[in-house]
Write a protein that holds these residues in place. Structure first.
Motif, PDB file in Angstrom:
ATOM      1  N   ILE A  94       0.871  -1.166   0.000  1.00  0.00           N
ATOM      2  CA  ILE A  94       0.000   0.000   0.000  1.00  0.00           C
ATOM      3  C   ILE A  94       0.910   1.218   0.000  1.00  0.00           C
ATOM      4  O   ILE A  94       1.693   1.414   0.933  1.00  0.00           O
ATOM      5  N   GLN A  95       0.822   2.003  -1.070  1.00  0.00           N
ATOM      6  CA  GLN A  95       1.749   3.105  -1.300  1.00  0.00           C
ATOM      7  C   GLN A  95       1.007   4.426  -1.458  1.00  0.00           C
ATOM      8  O   GLN A  95      -0.031   4.489  -2.103  1.00  0.00           O
ATOM      9  N   ALA A  96       1.581   5.477  -0.877  1.00  0.00           N
ATOM     10  CA  ALA A  96       1.057   6.831  -1.065  1.00  0.00           C
ATOM     11  C   ALA A  96       1.517   7.316  -2.438  1.00  0.00           C
ATOM     12  O   ALA A  96       2.703   7.312  -2.722  1.00  0.00           O
ATOM     13  N   ILE A  97       0.566   7.710  -3.288  1.00  0.00           N
ATOM     14  CA  ILE A  97       0.976   8.244  -4.589  1.00  0.00           C
ATOM     15  C   ILE A  97       0.841   9.766  -4.633  1.00  0.00           C
ATOM     16  O   ILE A  97       1.215  10.390  -5.608  1.00  0.00           O
ATOM     17  N   THR A  98       0.325  10.311  -3.543  1.00  0.00           N
ATOM     18  CA  THR A  98       0.377  11.748  -3.293  1.00  0.00           C
ATOM     19  C   THR A  98       0.724  11.870  -1.811  1.00  0.00           C
ATOM     20  O   THR A  98       0.643  10.873  -1.080  1.00  0.00           O
ATOM     21  N   PRO A  99       1.086  13.039  -1.319  1.00  0.00           N
ATOM     22  CA  PRO A  99       1.241  13.172   0.134  1.00  0.00           C
ATOM     23  C   PRO A  99      -0.089  12.797   0.805  1.00  0.00           C
ATOM     24  O   PRO A  99      -1.153  13.184   0.321  1.00  0.00           O
ATOM     25  N   CYS A 100      -0.018  12.030   1.878  1.00  0.00           N
ATOM     26  CA  CYS A 100      -1.243  11.532   2.533  1.00  0.00           C
ATOM     27  C   CYS A 100      -1.256  11.856   4.020  1.00  0.00           C
ATOM     28  O   CYS A 100      -0.225  11.816   4.691  1.00  0.00           O
ATOM     29  N   THR A 101      -2.447  12.144   4.512  1.00  0.00           N
ATOM     30  CA  THR A 101      -2.705  12.274   5.942  1.00  0.00           C
ATOM     31  C   THR A 101      -3.794  11.262   6.261  1.00  0.00           C
ATOM     32  O   THR A 101      -4.753  11.118   5.502  1.00  0.00           O
ATOM     33  N   TYR A 102      -3.614  10.554   7.366  1.00  0.00           N
ATOM     34  CA  TYR A 102      -4.584   9.515   7.707  1.00  0.00           C
ATOM     35  C   TYR A 102      -4.674   9.320   9.216  1.00  0.00           C
ATOM     36  O   TYR A 102      -3.806   9.764   9.966  1.00  0.00           O
ATOM     37  N   LEU A 103      -5.750   8.674   9.614  1.00  0.00           N
ATOM     38  CA  LEU A 103      -5.978   8.335  11.013  1.00  0.00           C
ATOM     39  C   LEU A 103      -5.733   6.840  11.185  1.00  0.00           C
ATOM     40  O   LEU A 103      -6.229   6.038  10.394  1.00  0.00           O
ATOM     41  N   VAL A 104      -4.983   6.480  12.206  1.00  0.00           N
ATOM     42  CA  VAL A 104      -4.635   5.082  12.460  1.00  0.00           C
ATOM     43  C   VAL A 104      -5.426   4.559  13.655  1.00  0.00           C
ATOM     44  O   VAL A 104      -5.500   5.211  14.691  1.00  0.00           O
ATOM     45  N   LEU A 105      -5.996   3.378  13.477  1.00  0.00           N
ATOM     46  CA  LEU A 105      -6.586   2.628  14.581  1.00  0.00           C
ATOM     47  C   LEU A 105      -5.803   1.325  14.681  1.00  0.00           C
ATOM     48  O   LEU A 105      -5.845   0.494  13.774  1.00  0.00           O
ATOM     49  N   SER A 106      -5.055   1.166  15.758  1.00  0.00           N
ATOM     50  CA  SER A 106      -4.263  -0.049  15.953  1.00  0.00           C
ATOM     51  C   SER A 106      -5.181  -1.234  16.235  1.00  0.00           C
ATOM     52  O   SER A 106      -6.372  -1.064  16.545  1.00  0.00           O
ATOM     53  N   LYS A 107      -4.624  -2.407  16.140  1.00  0.00           N
ATOM     54  CA  LYS A 107      -5.403  -3.626  16.422  1.00  0.00           C
ATOM     55  C   LYS A 107      -5.926  -3.592  17.864  1.00  0.00           C
ATOM     56  O   LYS A 107      -7.078  -3.951  18.114  1.00  0.00           O
ATOM     57  N   SER A 108      -5.101  -3.144  18.793  1.00  0.00           N
ATOM     58  CA  SER A 108      -5.554  -3.077  20.192  1.00  0.00           C
ATOM     59  C   SER A 108      -6.645  -2.012  20.363  1.00  0.00           C
ATOM     60  O   SER A 108      -7.594  -2.209  21.127  1.00  0.00           O
ATOM     61  N   ALA A 109      -6.539  -0.903  19.622  1.00  0.00           N
ATOM     62  CA  ALA A 109      -7.596   0.121  19.685  1.00  0.00           C
ATOM     63  C   ALA A 109      -8.900  -0.438  19.131  1.00  0.00           C
ATOM     64  O   ALA A 109      -9.972  -0.213  19.703  1.00  0.00           O
ATOM     65  N   MET A 110      -8.802  -1.175  18.036  1.00  0.00           N
ATOM     66  CA  MET A 110     -10.006  -1.785  17.455  1.00  0.00           C
ATOM     67  C   MET A 110     -10.640  -2.768  18.437  1.00  0.00           C
ATOM     68  O   MET A 110     -11.866  -2.818  18.573  1.00  0.00           O
ATOM     69  N   LYS A 111      -9.805  -3.524  19.122  1.00  0.00           N
ATOM     70  CA  LYS A 111     -10.311  -4.482  20.112  1.00  0.00           C
ATOM     71  C   LYS A 111     -10.990  -3.753  21.269  1.00  0.00           C
ATOM     72  O   LYS A 111     -12.075  -4.136  21.706  1.00  0.00           O
ATOM     73  N   ASP A 112     -10.373  -2.662  21.749  1.00  0.00           N
ATOM     74  CA  ASP A 112     -10.968  -1.867  22.829  1.00  0.00           C
ATOM     75  C   ASP A 112     -12.315  -1.282  22.410  1.00  0.00           C
ATOM     76  O   ASP A 112     -13.272  -1.306  23.186  1.00  0.00           O
ATOM     77  N   LEU A 113     -12.381  -0.768  21.175  1.00  0.00           N
ATOM     78  CA  LEU A 113     -13.638  -0.207  20.674  1.00  0.00           C
ATOM     79  C   LEU A 113     -14.706  -1.293  20.564  1.00  0.00           C
ATOM     80  O   LEU A 113     -15.865  -1.072  20.906  1.00  0.00           O
ATOM     81  N   SER A 114     -14.310  -2.475  20.139  1.00  0.00           N
ATOM     82  CA  SER A 114     -15.237  -3.597  20.019  1.00  0.00           C
ATOM     83  C   SER A 114     -15.798  -4.012  21.382  1.00  0.00           C
ATOM     84  O   SER A 114     -16.974  -4.350  21.499  1.00  0.00           O
ATOM     85  N   MET A 115     -14.949  -3.958  22.387  1.00  0.00           N
ATOM     86  CA  MET A 115     -15.376  -4.381  23.723  1.00  0.00           C
ATOM     87  C   MET A 115     -16.176  -3.298  24.450  1.00  0.00           C
ATOM     88  O   MET A 115     -16.902  -3.608  25.392  1.00  0.00           O
ATOM     89  N   THR A 116     -16.063  -2.043  23.999  1.00  0.00           N
ATOM     90  CA  THR A 116     -16.705  -0.933  24.698  1.00  0.00           C
ATOM     91  C   THR A 116     -17.973  -0.436  24.000  1.00  0.00           C
ATOM     92  O   THR A 116     -18.945  -0.096  24.663  1.00  0.00           O
ATOM     93  N   ILE A 117     -17.942  -0.394  22.658  1.00  0.00           N
ATOM     94  CA  ILE A 117     -19.087   0.125  21.895  1.00  0.00           C
ATOM     95  C   ILE A 117     -19.867  -1.065  21.340  1.00  0.00           C
ATOM     96  O   ILE A 117     -19.356  -1.803  20.489  1.00  0.00           O
ATOM     97  N   ILE A 118     -21.073  -1.240  21.814  1.00  0.00           N
ATOM     98  CA  ILE A 118     -21.888  -2.406  21.446  1.00  0.00           C
ATOM     99  C   ILE A 118     -22.034  -2.546  19.938  1.00  0.00           C
ATOM    100  O   ILE A 118     -21.922  -3.637  19.395  1.00  0.00           O
ATOM    101  N   GLU A 119     -22.250  -1.443  19.236  1.00  0.00           N
ATOM    102  CA  GLU A 119     -22.484  -1.486  17.788  1.00  0.00           C
ATOM    103  C   GLU A 119     -21.202  -1.578  16.958  1.00  0.00           C
ATOM    104  O   GLU A 119     -21.268  -1.660  15.734  1.00  0.00           O
TER     105      GLU A 119
END
Length: 189
Positions: A94-119
């Motif tokens: 996965i390569q940036a073909i222009t300058p890119c800005t992005y938001l990262v959700l780590s695997k542990s963050a995804m797991k925390d969100l899954s355990m905290t937010i029912i939906e």
């Protein structure tokens, strides 16, 4: 950050506490043009939401040719879902073909969100289903089209991308040589 929240709100209602939790888990990062977010052979451990720029997903075929599978633009999630979910090495870059800005959700963050937010798991499933449907809808029509039709379809579906993507990547995506793409562009002007 609001771009991500507005995107998520298309798939489910979130209260302010849930929104604040998501914001606390997301980290803003940047890539310069041509830098790689992810390389083949590694196990992905993050999901990202692209807020600025264009990325491409590519791989090398058995002849060693670089093939562009698809492009990802702003307001879309980026992840090698199969490798991410199964925790196996990816076969894609996965390569940036222009300058890119992005938001990262780590695997542990995804797991925390899954355990905290029912939906949360339902939101992720809906986003994944939408992403897969979008891919199929982009690729399937191209199978029956000749090179000129594929290029014209690309221009119609992605008018903002055509001038932001290097010709070599666009030609690879369309399954034609760069010289063929130049000829097609010259003939339709």
């Amino acid at each position: 950050m609001e771009i991500l929240i507005n995107y998520l709100l298309q798939f489910a209602h979130l209260n302010q506490q849930q929104i604040d939790l998501i914001k606390s888990k997301a980290v803003v990062k940047e890539l310069k043009k041509d830098e790689y977010f992810h390389e083949a052979g590694r196990i992905p451990r993050e999901v990202i939401f692209l807020t600025e720029g264009i990325m491409r997903v590519c791989y090398y075929n058995n002849k060693g040719d670089e093939i562009t599978k698809y492009f990802i633009d702003e307001n879309n999630f980026v992840a090698d879902i199969n490798s991410y979910n199964q925790e196996i090495p990816s076969t894609e870059y996965i390569q940036a073909i222009t300058p890119c800005t992005y938001l990262v959700l780590s695997k542990s963050a995804m797991k925390d969100l899954s355990m905290t937010i029912i939906e949360w798991d339902a939101i992720v499933a809906k986003i994944t289903a939408k992403g897969l449907a979008d891919k199929v809808n982009k690729i399937s029509p191209m199978m029956a089209e000749d090179a000129t039709e594929r290029y014209l379809s690309f221009l119609e579906k992605f008018p903002k991308l055509a001038n932001r993507i290097p010709l070599s990547y666009l030609a690879s995506y369309l399954g034609i040589t760069q010289s063929s793409l130049s000829r097609i562009r010259k003939n339709i002007r």
